[in-house]
Motif scaffolding. Structure first.
Motif, PDB file in Angstrom:
ATOM      1  N   ARG A  59      33.800  35.354  61.570  1.00 59.59           N
ATOM      2  CA  ARG A  59      33.562  34.265  60.617  1.00 59.59           C
ATOM      3  C   ARG A  59      32.111  33.782  60.712  1.00 59.59           C
ATOM      4  NH1 ARG A  59      34.293  28.601  61.266  1.00 59.59           N
ATOM      5  NH2 ARG A  59      34.509  27.501  59.287  1.00 59.59           N
ATOM      6  N   ALA A  60      31.607  33.652  61.941  1.00 60.33           N
ATOM      7  CA  ALA A  60      30.206  33.250  62.115  1.00 60.33           C
ATOM      8  C   ALA A  60      29.258  34.283  61.508  1.00 60.33           C
ATOM      9  CB  ALA A  60      29.902  33.052  63.598  1.00 60.33           C
ATOM     10  N   VAL A  61      29.574  35.564  61.709  1.00 59.85           N
ATOM     11  CA  VAL A  61      28.735  36.629  61.144  1.00 59.85           C
ATOM     12  C   VAL A  61      28.785  36.601  59.620  1.00 59.85           C
ATOM     13  CG1 VAL A  61      28.462  39.126  60.963  1.00 59.85           C
ATOM     14  CG2 VAL A  61      28.944  38.096  63.187  1.00 59.85           C
ATOM     15  N   PHE A  62      29.982  36.515  59.056  1.00 65.80           N
ATOM     16  CA  PHE A  62      30.126  36.478  57.599  1.00 65.80           C
ATOM     17  C   PHE A  62      29.425  35.253  57.005  1.00 65.80           C
ATOM     18  CE2 PHE A  62      34.298  39.152  57.169  1.00 65.80           C
ATOM     19  CZ  PHE A  62      33.587  40.267  57.571  1.00 65.80           C
ATOM     20  N   GLN A  63      29.566  34.112  57.662  1.00 65.07           N
ATOM     21  CA  GLN A  63      28.915  32.906  57.149  1.00 65.07           C
ATOM     22  C   GLN A  63      27.401  33.040  57.175  1.00 65.07           C
ATOM     23  OE1 GLN A  63      30.659  29.733  59.525  1.00 65.07           O
ATOM     24  NE2 GLN A  63      31.994  29.122  57.830  1.00 65.07           N
ATOM     25  N   ASP A  64      26.883  33.704  58.196  1.00 67.53           N
ATOM     26  CA  ASP A  64      25.440  33.947  58.238  1.00 67.53           C
ATOM     27  C   ASP A  64      25.011  34.857  57.095  1.00 67.53           C
ATOM     28  OD1 ASP A  64      23.618  32.715  59.892  1.00 67.53           O
ATOM     29  OD2 ASP A  64      23.181  34.523  61.036  1.00 67.53           O
ATOM     30  N   CYS A  65      25.843  35.853  56.787  1.00 70.60           N
ATOM     31  CA  CYS A  65      25.552  36.741  55.651  1.00 70.60           C
ATOM     32  C   CYS A  65      25.516  35.947  54.346  1.00 70.60           C
ATOM     33  CB  CYS A  65      26.606  37.841  55.559  1.00 70.60           C
ATOM     34  SG  CYS A  65      26.557  39.034  56.905  1.00 70.60           S
ATOM     35  N   PHE A  74      45.225  36.211  61.772  1.00 74.32           N
ATOM     36  CA  PHE A  74      43.787  35.958  61.796  1.00 74.32           C
ATOM     37  C   PHE A  74      43.076  36.666  60.643  1.00 74.32           C
ATOM     38  CE2 PHE A  74      45.524  36.043  66.119  1.00 74.32           C
ATOM     39  CZ  PHE A  74      45.346  34.696  66.459  1.00 74.32           C
ATOM     40  N   PRO A  75      43.322  36.216  59.406  1.00 78.68           N
ATOM     41  CA  PRO A  75      42.666  36.831  58.249  1.00 78.68           C
ATOM     42  C   PRO A  75      41.237  36.327  58.071  1.00 78.68           C
ATOM     43  CG  PRO A  75      44.067  35.052  57.508  1.00 78.68           C
ATOM     44  CD  PRO A  75      44.259  35.154  59.007  1.00 78.68           C
ATOM     45  N   LEU A  76      40.446  37.102  57.364  1.00 81.92           N
ATOM     46  CA  LEU A  76      39.110  36.703  56.913  1.00 81.92           C
ATOM     47  C   LEU A  76      38.988  37.191  55.471  1.00 81.92           C
ATOM     48  CD1 LEU A  76      37.349  37.795  60.145  1.00 81.92           C
ATOM     49  CD2 LEU A  76      36.970  35.535  59.175  1.00 81.92           C
ATOM     50  N   ILE A  77      38.929  36.268  54.539  1.00 83.15           N
ATOM     51  CA  ILE A  77      38.958  36.620  53.122  1.00 83.15           C
ATOM     52  C   ILE A  77      37.659  36.172  52.472  1.00 83.15           C
ATOM     53  CG2 ILE A  77      40.178  36.309  50.930  1.00 83.15           C
ATOM     54  CD1 ILE A  77      42.692  35.659  52.618  1.00 83.15           C
ATOM     55  N   LEU A  78      37.022  37.071  51.737  1.00 86.00           N
ATOM     56  CA  LEU A  78      35.820  36.752  50.978  1.00 86.00           C
ATOM     57  C   LEU A  78      36.240  36.483  49.536  1.00 86.00           C
ATOM     58  CD1 LEU A  78      34.584  38.068  53.536  1.00 86.00           C
ATOM     59  CD2 LEU A  78      32.790  38.997  52.068  1.00 86.00           C
ATOM     60  N   ILE A 123      34.052  32.023  52.744  1.00 85.37           N
ATOM     61  CA  ILE A 123      34.795  32.682  53.819  1.00 85.37           C
ATOM     62  C   ILE A 123      36.042  31.854  54.106  1.00 85.37           C
ATOM     63  CG2 ILE A 123      34.680  33.669  56.120  1.00 85.37           C
ATOM     64  CD1 ILE A 123      32.584  34.729  54.118  1.00 85.37           C
ATOM     65  N   LEU A 124      37.206  32.434  53.880  1.00 77.87           N
ATOM     66  CA  LEU A 124      38.477  31.743  54.106  1.00 77.87           C
ATOM     67  C   LEU A 124      39.158  32.343  55.330  1.00 77.87           C
ATOM     68  CD1 LEU A 124      39.738  31.744  50.402  1.00 77.87           C
ATOM     69  CD2 LEU A 124      38.333  30.021  51.533  1.00 77.87           C
ATOM     70  N   THR A 125      39.795  31.488  56.120  1.00 79.51           N
ATOM     71  CA  THR A 125      40.452  31.966  57.341  1.00 79.51           C
ATOM     72  C   THR A 125      41.957  31.737  57.313  1.00 79.51           C
ATOM     73  OG1 THR A 125      39.912  29.839  58.379  1.00 79.51           O
ATOM     74  CG2 THR A 125      38.410  31.683  58.799  1.00 79.51           C
ATOM     75  N   SER A 126      42.497  31.485  56.142  1.00 80.57           N
ATOM     76  CA  SER A 126      43.953  31.407  56.026  1.00 80.57           C
ATOM     77  C   SER A 126      44.375  31.895  54.651  1.00 80.57           C
ATOM     78  CB  SER A 126      44.448  29.974  56.247  1.00 80.57           C
ATOM     79  OG  SER A 126      44.286  29.184  55.081  1.00 80.57           O
ATOM     80  N   VAL A 127      45.519  32.562  54.619  1.00 80.98           N
ATOM     81  CA  VAL A 127      46.044  33.069  53.346  1.00 80.98           C
ATOM     82  C   VAL A 127      46.402  31.902  52.433  1.00 80.98           C
ATOM     83  CG1 VAL A 127      47.908  34.410  52.287  1.00 80.98           C
ATOM     84  CG2 VAL A 127      46.869  35.198  54.429  1.00 80.98           C
ATOM     85  N   GLU A 128      46.836  30.791  53.004  1.00 78.84           N
ATOM     86  CA  GLU A 128      47.212  29.633  52.182  1.00 78.84           C
ATOM     87  C   GLU A 128      46.019  29.111  51.390  1.00 78.84           C
ATOM     88  OE1 GLU A 128      47.962  30.036  55.388  1.00 78.84           O
ATOM     89  OE2 GLU A 128      50.118  30.472  55.091  1.00 78.84           O
ATOM     90  N   GLN A 129      44.845  29.029  52.034  1.00 82.47           N
ATOM     91  CA  GLN A 129      43.635  28.611  51.326  1.00 82.47           C
ATOM     92  C   GLN A 129      43.365  29.537  50.144  1.00 82.47           C
ATOM     93  OE1 GLN A 129      41.020  28.772  54.898  1.00 82.47           O
ATOM     94  NE2 GLN A 129      40.192  26.830  54.144  1.00 82.47           N
ATOM     95  N   TYR A 130      43.502  30.822  50.414  1.00 79.61           N
ATOM     96  CA  TYR A 130      43.211  31.804  49.374  1.00 79.61           C
ATOM     97  C   TYR A 130      44.186  31.683  48.208  1.00 79.61           C
ATOM     98  CZ  TYR A 130      42.763  36.293  47.021  1.00 79.61           C
ATOM     99  OH  TYR A 130      42.598  37.265  46.071  1.00 79.61           O
ATOM    100  N   LEU A 131      45.467  31.569  48.517  1.00 76.04           N
ATOM    101  CA  LEU A 131      46.470  31.493  47.456  1.00 76.04           C
ATOM    102  C   LEU A 131      46.265  30.246  46.594  1.00 76.04           C
ATOM    103  CD1 LEU A 131      49.696  32.646  49.358  1.00 76.04           C
ATOM    104  CD2 LEU A 131      48.216  33.989  47.848  1.00 76.04           C
TER     105      LEU A 131
END
Length: 734
Positions: free
Chosen positions: A166-172, A140-144, A106-114
């Motif tokens: 983010r907490a929900v996605f991380q639990d998933c 406020f992105p959320l990228i899988l 789970i990424l919360t920034s476009v920079e991390q994703y790129l």
């Protein structure tokens, strides 16, 4: 050809390990297990007829190059189910996308994703000033992100919403990663041992981050780990277009190959399991008949290997492992014990607050309402987040390189799963004891005192079980770090000599005794004494509230475990004050959800619930079914939906066996369209593009209203019956 070779070799390993695991299982059944018994009760079906969370979230649709408002439901099996909108969900229309999040980050920034995307295809990086592969209309992105499968892009309007999702996605992810059943004493150990043996045969020791998901997903990851570098070398130079376009194409190619690998892996693994199960009755009969002879033969083999290996192993342990055991243990103990202490604190606070509210508001009806919420505290991602976050402090620093630990995520996730289980055990024990007491109470004062007294009893049991669970976790983690390191160190001098011990095994027992496994047991014994001593000393010093091994908590509630065998407690039915109880089917339909919604998400992007497309992008498809009065992509009614009927295993699509991808052919590579691939990984992406910015800065930003909603809804989610014809994604099995 490469996939077939890897799968064939794995299936051979699996067959060997199946016999060993079956022998160990039968021996365990006969001899039994020692050790301290848990004091807390264990709930059998924690989330029956509940959903974790539901709400609206903006998703980037690659085919249309737009952001659309989607209604997302997270059912009890922790899959992500995306509907066109709330109305589609309530009218029981099929979902647009189903995602199994095993293996995702789970990424919360476009920079991390790129950065991850740039690293996935070396040498292909967008030039300065060129549009990147993805732009987000909010901050406020959320990228899988997945190393092999399709990526999913979401965004929300506020930081508070981002943290909650983010907490929900991380639990998933945490739940789906833990996809191999621990209840199986044969198939699961055989599978994980076969994976480990296969990787060690390739000189790959240490922890593996992609041991996540169900068996087919893990096996697909194993194949992709070897296949992807060759695929990148063969296809990477042939990709055309600008850097972002080549990156998009590469993601599509990787996902398409991953889907094909998943299909092949599932077929071969299922066939291997079926063959082993067919032979199981005969093998088990032999084990039970010749148990003593098999044990004697194995001990004879172990003594010979021990005489050869142990002197070398002890020197290696003394020089390379023993000096670091205390450092590793301290690094593990601090964040783990803080996390369990936070679990205790959250549980104490929730029960104490409930007690005060019940006394002030009065009545068993209020107690039932609060107990209904408390019963699912362990599965509330937001309330449990403060516990899980303690594990983020885990740092092994230089020890990671020394012991070939690729990352600490394996240990973090395992500790977090233990935290959730301990919380649920504490809650279930509390509600069971309270339920037993209610018939004896006289008024508010008695109720208040009983709740306080039961809380103290449960906390004592929690402290004891927490100590036991943590000590076991520390021992397992130390072994998981040190054993691969020792095997790698000893391999040059010992591995080649093991073949000569094969002749010591009787042919009739060759299915249950393997030289390689016995060799690993000898290596484990060489370091086990030091590990046990280190954990024991930590307990004697009362570090981090660990109990000594000699501390045995006698069962002060002899009938408690009998109570735990009873039917589940339905607080709302027993103490709601309703004259007539609802039928069971109606209760399931109206089941509550664990996490409440933050806002009413009627908000949509200006100009019709979506961002303006990039010039030249394909026009959006019309919804299959008209929705009078409600624009596509918005959710008009925002009560929180109720329970999920989404099955926890396979999701039927069309024929009930496969999904139906609708994506365009991948440019630059010959990839089968795949009229449907049954897989646990997310579906193939369609060609993506960035959201326009340029002359339309404001329309690209979603807007939402500020209306608050209730905590529970009125309908349970329908069982998905098939995919839509949209190219936005297809179903995947959970």
């Amino acid at each position: 050809e490469k996939t077939g070779k890897v799968l064939g070799e794995f299936c051979r390993c699996y067959k060997e390990q199946f016999g060993v695991a079956l022998f160990n299982s039968v021996r365990y059944e006969i001899e039994g297990a020692g050790g301290p018994q848990p004091q807390l009760l264990h709930r059998k079906v924690p989330l029956e007829d509940h959903v974790i969370y539901s709400g609206n979230i903006f998703q980037y649709i690659e085919e249309n190059k737009k952001w659309r408002n989607r209604f997302c439901v997270v059912p009890h099996n922790y899959g992500l189910v995306l509907y066109e909108n709330k109305l589609a969900y309530e009218r029981e229309l099929p979902p647009r996308v189903l995602v199994n999040s095993a293996g995702y980050k789970i990424l919360t920034s476009v920079e991390q994703y790129l950065e991850l995307v740039n690293n996935s295809l070396p040498g292909v990086t967008p030039k300065s000033g060129h549009s990147p592969i993805l732009k987000c209309p909010t901050d406020f992105p959320l990228i899988l992100w997945h190393p092999y499968a399709r990526h999913y892009y979401f965004c929300v309007m506020t930081g508070k919403e981002q943290e909650k999702w983010r907490a929900v996605f991380q639990d998933c992810v945490r739940h789906c990663n833990n996809g191999i059943s621990e209840d199986s004493r044969v198939e699961s150990p055989a599978f994980t041992d076969a994976i480990r043996m296969y990787r060690q045969s390739r000189e790959q020791y240490g922890t593996w981050d992609m041991l996540c998901g169900n068996e087919t997903q893990v096996l697909s990851n194993l194949v992709m780990e070897e296949l992807l570098p060759e695929l990148r070398s063969a296809i990477g130079p042939r990709l055309k277009g600008k850097a972002p376009e080549r990156q998009r194409t590469w993601i599509q190619v990787s996902d398409a190959v991953y889907r094909m690998v998943y299909e092949l892996a599932k077929a071969q693994y299922d066939a291997a399991v079926a063959r082993c199960e067919q032979e199981r009755p005969q093998l088990e009969s032999t084990i039970r008949t010749d148990m003593d002879q098999i044990i004697t033969s194995k001990e004879h083999l172990a003594s010979k290997i021990r005489a050869f290996v142990l002197p070398k192993a002890e020197v290696c342990v003394r020089n390379h492992v023993q000096p670091y055991i205390s450092s590793i243990l301290e690094a593990l103990m601090t964040p783990t014990s803080q996390g369990f202490a936070e679990v205790r604190e959250v549980f104490f606070k929730e029960v104490t607050d409930m007690n005060m509210n019940v006394v002030n508001e009065g009545g068993l009806e209020k107690l039932a309402e609060y107990m209904e919420k408390l019963s699912h505290l362990a599965f509330h991602p937001v309330k449990m987040q403060s516990c899980y976050e303690k594990m983020d402090q885990l740092k092994l620093e230089g020890l990671q390189q020394r012991f070939d630990v690729s990352s600490t995520s394996v240990f973090k996730q395992r500790a977090q799963i233990h935290m959730r289980q301990q919380m649920d055990d504490a809650v279930y024990t509390f509600e069971t004891l309270l339920h037993q007491e209610l018939g004896k109470l006289q008024g508010k004062d008695d109720l208040c005192k009983s709740i306080q007294r039961i809380l103290e009893r449960v906390l004592k049991k929690f402290d004891y079980d927490s100590s036991t669970v943590r000590k076991k976790f520390f021992r397992e983690a130390l072994l998981q770090i040190s054993i691969p390191f020792l095997l790698k160190k000893l391999a040059p001098t010992c591995k080649g000599e093991l073949a000569k011990f094969q002749e010591l095994i009787f042919e009739d027992f060759a299915s249950f005794i393997l030289v390689e496994n016995t060799y690993e047991e000898v290596v484990l014994q060489s370091v086990m004494k030091d590990i046990m001593q280190a954990v024991k000393e930590a307990a004697v010093q009362r570090k981090h509230n660990l109990y000594r091994d000699s501390m045995v908590m006698h069962n002060s509630d002899p009938n408690l475990h009998l109570l735990g065998e009873g039917p589940p407690i339905d607080w709302s039915e027993e103490y709601s004050g309703q004259p007539e109880a609802e039928p069971a089917a109606e209760r399931r339909r109206r089941a509550k959800q664990v996490v409440s919604v933050i806002q009413d998400d009627e908000g949509a992007l200006p100009y019709g619930a979506e961002a303006l497309p990039q010039p030249g992008s394909p026009e959006p498809r019309e919804p299959e079914e008209a929705r009078p009065g409600i624009p596509a992509g918005t959710g008009r009614e925002r009560d929180t939906p109720a329970s999920s009927a989404v099955p926890g295993a396979e999701i039927p699509a069309g024929t009930g066996r496969r999904g139906t991808p609708a994506s365009s052919p991948v440019p630059g590579a010959e990839v089968p369209s795949g009229a449907g691939t049954r897989r646990a990984a997310p579906a193939p992406p369609v060609p993506g593009a960035e959201v326009s910015s340029g002359g339309h800065p404001s329309p690209a930003c979603p807007q939402r209203s500020d209306n608050e909603t209730g905590e529970q809804g009125q309908r349970s989610p329908p069982q998905p019956r098939g995919t839509t014809e949209s190219g936005e994604g297809v179903q995947t099995e959970f």
